[in-house]
Design a protein around this motif. Sequence first.
Motif, mmCIF file in Angstrom:
data_model
loop_
_atom_site.group_PDB
_atom_site.id
_atom_site.type_symbol
_atom_site.label_atom_id
_atom_site.label_comp_id
_atom_site.label_asym_id
_atom_site.label_seq_id
_atom_site.Cartn_x
_atom_site.Cartn_y
_atom_site.Cartn_z
ATOM 1 N N PRO A 15 0.828 -1.222 0.000
ATOM 2 C CA PRO A 15 0.000 0.000 0.000
ATOM 3 C C PRO A 15 0.856 1.263 0.000
ATOM 4 N N ASP A 16 0.344 2.297 -0.646
ATOM 5 C CA ASP A 16 1.057 3.572 -0.783
ATOM 6 C C ASP A 16 0.746 4.450 0.428
ATOM 7 N N ARG A 17 1.754 4.743 1.235
ATOM 8 C CA ARG A 17 1.535 5.531 2.449
ATOM 9 C C ARG A 17 1.216 6.996 2.134
ATOM 10 N N ALA A 18 1.459 7.444 0.931
ATOM 11 C CA ALA A 18 1.163 8.837 0.575
ATOM 12 C C ALA A 18 -0.323 9.098 0.431
ATOM 13 N N LEU A 19 -1.145 8.044 0.455
ATOM 14 C CA LEU A 19 -2.590 8.208 0.277
ATOM 15 C C LEU A 19 -3.321 8.548 1.566
ATOM 16 N N SER A 20 -2.588 8.716 2.661
ATOM 17 C CA SER A 20 -3.172 9.197 3.932
ATOM 18 C C SER A 20 -4.276 8.296 4.469
ATOM 19 N N GLY A 21 -4.149 7.003 4.203
ATOM 20 C CA GLY A 21 -5.110 6.069 4.773
ATOM 21 C C GLY A 21 -6.413 5.958 4.019
ATOM 22 N N ILE A 22 -6.515 6.553 2.834
ATOM 23 C CA ILE A 22 -7.734 6.522 2.024
ATOM 24 C C ILE A 22 -7.382 5.959 0.653
ATOM 25 N N ASP A 23 -8.268 5.156 0.090
ATOM 26 C CA ASP A 23 -8.129 4.630 -1.270
ATOM 27 C C ASP A 23 -6.898 3.754 -1.456
ATOM 28 N N GLU A 24 -6.354 3.206 -0.366
ATOM 29 C CA GLU A 24 -5.173 2.359 -0.507
ATOM 30 C C GLU A 24 -5.494 1.095 -1.293
ATOM 31 N N GLY A 25 -6.639 0.491 -1.002
ATOM 32 C CA GLY A 25 -7.027 -0.723 -1.722
ATOM 33 C C GLY A 25 -7.358 -0.454 -3.170
ATOM 34 N N LEU A 26 -7.958 0.696 -3.472
ATOM 35 C CA LEU A 26 -8.235 1.052 -4.870
ATOM 36 C C LEU A 26 -6.935 1.215 -5.637
ATOM 37 N N ASP A 27 -5.958 1.860 -5.016
ATOM 38 C CA ASP A 27 -4.668 2.049 -5.676
ATOM 39 C C ASP A 27 -3.985 0.714 -5.927
ATOM 40 N N ILE A 28 -4.091 -0.216 -4.989
ATOM 41 C CA ILE A 28 -3.505 -1.554 -5.182
ATOM 42 C C ILE A 28 -4.152 -2.233 -6.378
ATOM 43 N N GLY A 29 -5.471 -2.140 -6.490
ATOM 44 C CA GLY A 29 -6.170 -2.760 -7.616
ATOM 45 C C GLY A 29 -5.797 -2.152 -8.942
ATOM 46 N N VAL A 30 -5.639 -0.817 -8.984
ATOM 47 C CA VAL A 30 -5.256 -0.149 -10.230
ATOM 48 C C VAL A 30 -3.864 -0.595 -10.657
ATOM 49 N N ARG A 31 -2.940 -0.646 -9.704
ATOM 50 C CA ARG A 31 -1.580 -1.060 -10.055
ATOM 51 C C ARG A 31 -1.540 -2.517 -10.520
ATOM 52 N N ALA A 32 -2.351 -3.360 -9.882
ATOM 53 C CA ALA A 32 -2.409 -4.755 -10.324
ATOM 54 C C ALA A 32 -2.960 -4.862 -11.739
ATOM 55 N N ARG A 33 -3.996 -4.060 -12.028
ATOM 56 C CA ARG A 33 -4.602 -4.101 -13.358
ATOM 57 C C ARG A 33 -3.620 -3.618 -14.427
ATOM 58 N N LEU A 34 -2.827 -2.588 -14.116
ATOM 59 C CA LEU A 34 -1.852 -2.081 -15.072
ATOM 60 C C LEU A 34 -0.702 -3.050 -15.295
#
Length: 929
Positions: free
Chosen positions: A182-201
């Motif tokens: 998980p990306d700590r720069a997201l301030s605890g929000i949308d971490e799972g969405l960001d993981i899914g986007v990176r996996a899809r890419l």
Amino acid sequence: MPAPVHAVLVTRSSPSAAARIARALAALDAQTRPVDSMSIVVCGDPSPVREAVDASSAMTAVTVSERATFAAAIEAAIDRVPEGSHAWLIDDGSIPEPNALASLTAALERQPSVAVAAPKLVQAADRRRIESFGTTMTRWGRTVDLARSEYDQGQHDHADDVLGADARGMLLSHDVVADLVPDRALSGIDEGLDIGVRARLAGRRLALAPRARVAVWPAHRPTLAHAYASRVARLHRRLAYAHPALVFFQWLLLLPLALWATIVALFAKLPGRVAPEWMAAVTVLVRIPSIARSRSRLRRFRTGSWAQVDPLRLTRAELRAHQHASDDTRTPVRAPLRFFSGGGAWVVLASLVASIGAFIALLTWPAMSGGALLPLRGTVAGLWSDAFYGLRPEGIDQVAPADPFSVIVAILGSAWPAAPSYALVLLWLLAAPLAVLGGWFAATRVADGAAARITLALLWGAAPPLWSALAEGRPAAVILHLLLPWLAYCASAAHRAWTTAGAASLLLAAVLACAPSLGPAAIVLWLAALVAAICVWRRGIARIVWIIVPTVAMFFPVAAAHVERGTGWALLADPGAPVPFAHGDAWSIAAGFVDLSAWPRLLADLGITADGASWVPLLVVPVAVIALVAPATGRSWAAVGALAAAALGSITAVAAVGAGLVFAEGEPVPVWPGSALSLGWLGLALAAAITIDAVRRTAVRRLAGIIAVVAVIVAIAPQVTSLHRGATPLASGEFTTLPAYVAAEATGDREIGTLVVEPLTNGSAEAHVVWGSSETLGGSSVLANSAVTVSSDDEWLAEVAASVISGSAEAITQPLADAGVSFVLLRQSVGSQNTDQRVMALTAQASMDQRAGFVRVGETERGVLWRVDGELTERGGLTGSDTTTAWTVGAIQVAILIAALLLAISTRRTRDEAKLVPRTIGDERKETP
């Protein structure tokens, strides 16, 4: 052979942390598919959880900062995950059901393309409700929850391939653990969405595991902090995902986009998003290293294009459908308005006919004069130039804030741009029907029946303060009377919605601009509403607070100028031209009448001799009696509020006649009490409507209303007939108060200066400089009319005027030319002149005719005019500091007014929400929070 699972458990240090981690460890031990190894990350002081950690089977324990987010905590321990092991991300607020890990492992290993398996998060307090199960985003990066706060009936179990999910409880495949941290720069929000986007890419995907249920407690984060963190996450993702060629431009657009987002938030009636929006924009603007780190991580793992992500994004149509499915399904309770069927339209039409009958002569007038009426600027640009901070249209080079009433004048004149002064004629013709219309809508807040609404509408349209203002030529008081019922309509429901709060804030600013003397009463009523919001309604506090913000913004510059000069009380003075007036005793004013002498004059015109009119206040007794019964009805709170407004209005009116705050012809002019009486009359009429609406028998309701209305109509008979009898100062006017020669020279609002000298009845003279084609209603300044000390400009004017009148040999041509003054007007007083005035006028004429440097233009209806002959200096402009002040003050005021306007504009959502509560106020039990 299935890969082993390593759990990363995040716990936060607190007095209750030991119990939470013990509960989480117990849930992990109960898994049907056991965890192979575990790491524990403690955020903060490890002392409270040391015993539980030591007793666990954790192979490592890591301590991080207390403020570390879930992603930061996971990143600190990700290196402890054994090679070849799946990573299960979980915190101490999550309680996985016994088969959760088994279901996650099955989903992860079902297909090679699956890189992440996400559980179904349910509410720990009610496990029948889904807390989160899948997320996605729009094309512009807005996060959308696919399921939240719904009852779990398996309706979403068919969903498998989604873009993202909540990071809590996620299971990462062993081959992507390091890449999908998980990306700590997201301030605890949308971490799972960001993981899914990176996996899809990267050519992989995220799969949902509906049988893997994890109970969680909702995060208790303050609303402001959550909004800020959400916006930071969205802006950070936008820059992290942006094309390399567009990153810099999107970074530059952060602040302009914050301004646009502010406008959208205000229009959507979500002002709570404004501050987080700007805070987030500034935060992301300076977090360049974090953006670079996120882009580098994405670039290293990425193998595909955004075409792999687009099918899982929500289109605009899909977003609307998703929102529509989530709309409130409660049954509307608001009754139809019944404006036509309830008689509202017909009383407005009848009042229009009556108004035209009373002012039929106005149909042929191009403009109006008399009383406190003055022409308006000839152009819309001129109207608005008088409404802002800067050089005033009267005075030598006075730079000062404009009266807030100048904005009202500018709006009024802009309604008839071809001839702004004609807007006053229309105002007089339409005042009565517009008052009836406003009164009818105000009645809908306190009455459901047609009889009560029509009674209040007619009482307001026939109010004695309104007709006194119409007969005496007081535009500010007339506009005030038209605005007050709309203020009551909006302010009474301001705690319910931002739409009414925004409208009420604009109306309050306009009302106090027309009648600053109502300021103390408005503060008392606002404080009462604030206390009610805190103690009774327990909601809408921010909306009630907002009501006064535009008023403060509009009055602060002029208030500061008054306080600095030592004339703070003058802030309560009437705007416009100060005009002396006759008024009655305190008791007659408290009864609702400015002056009772109109009745003896009417009777004298009819050939009837009358010594007085002390009986006239008895005509309002029926209204007063009906109003006093209102607290005994079912809407006691509304009745008490209305009667309180009536009392405040009467008290303010009585006090007003003793406050001489401005000067005319060297004499103090008291505040006109009619404006305060309008407030008192509104409260009395509202209370009367409450009583009439509570009467069950139709015949009694109608009889009470008829008696009250007929009595009030009789009371205003002198004012209604005043124009026909010639008992009013109103007259057909022109577009200027200066000679036509000056007006022609000043066409297009040119800065032509005219020194106006007028002999007064007390043997003195008044002198002032007018710029442009006329003295104007918007150009009048309370600041100038309330001065009690002599300025350098006043001394200069006094010397020039003395030279003109006395016939001294002192040269005055050059001082006038240096000041940019082009003309000198010796104004003739209206009416007959006394001996002193005639002598002074003849001396001044002889003096001016003999002076070199002046060319006599001639005698006009306005007086004798001379032109200054010679090279004239243009009027000085604003200095650099004055320009900065003017722009700063104007920008702040405009920004606040635009914000209030955006809040006041109704949308489909606000209209639907309004239907869920009754239109009337006073019975809060019927309202839904």
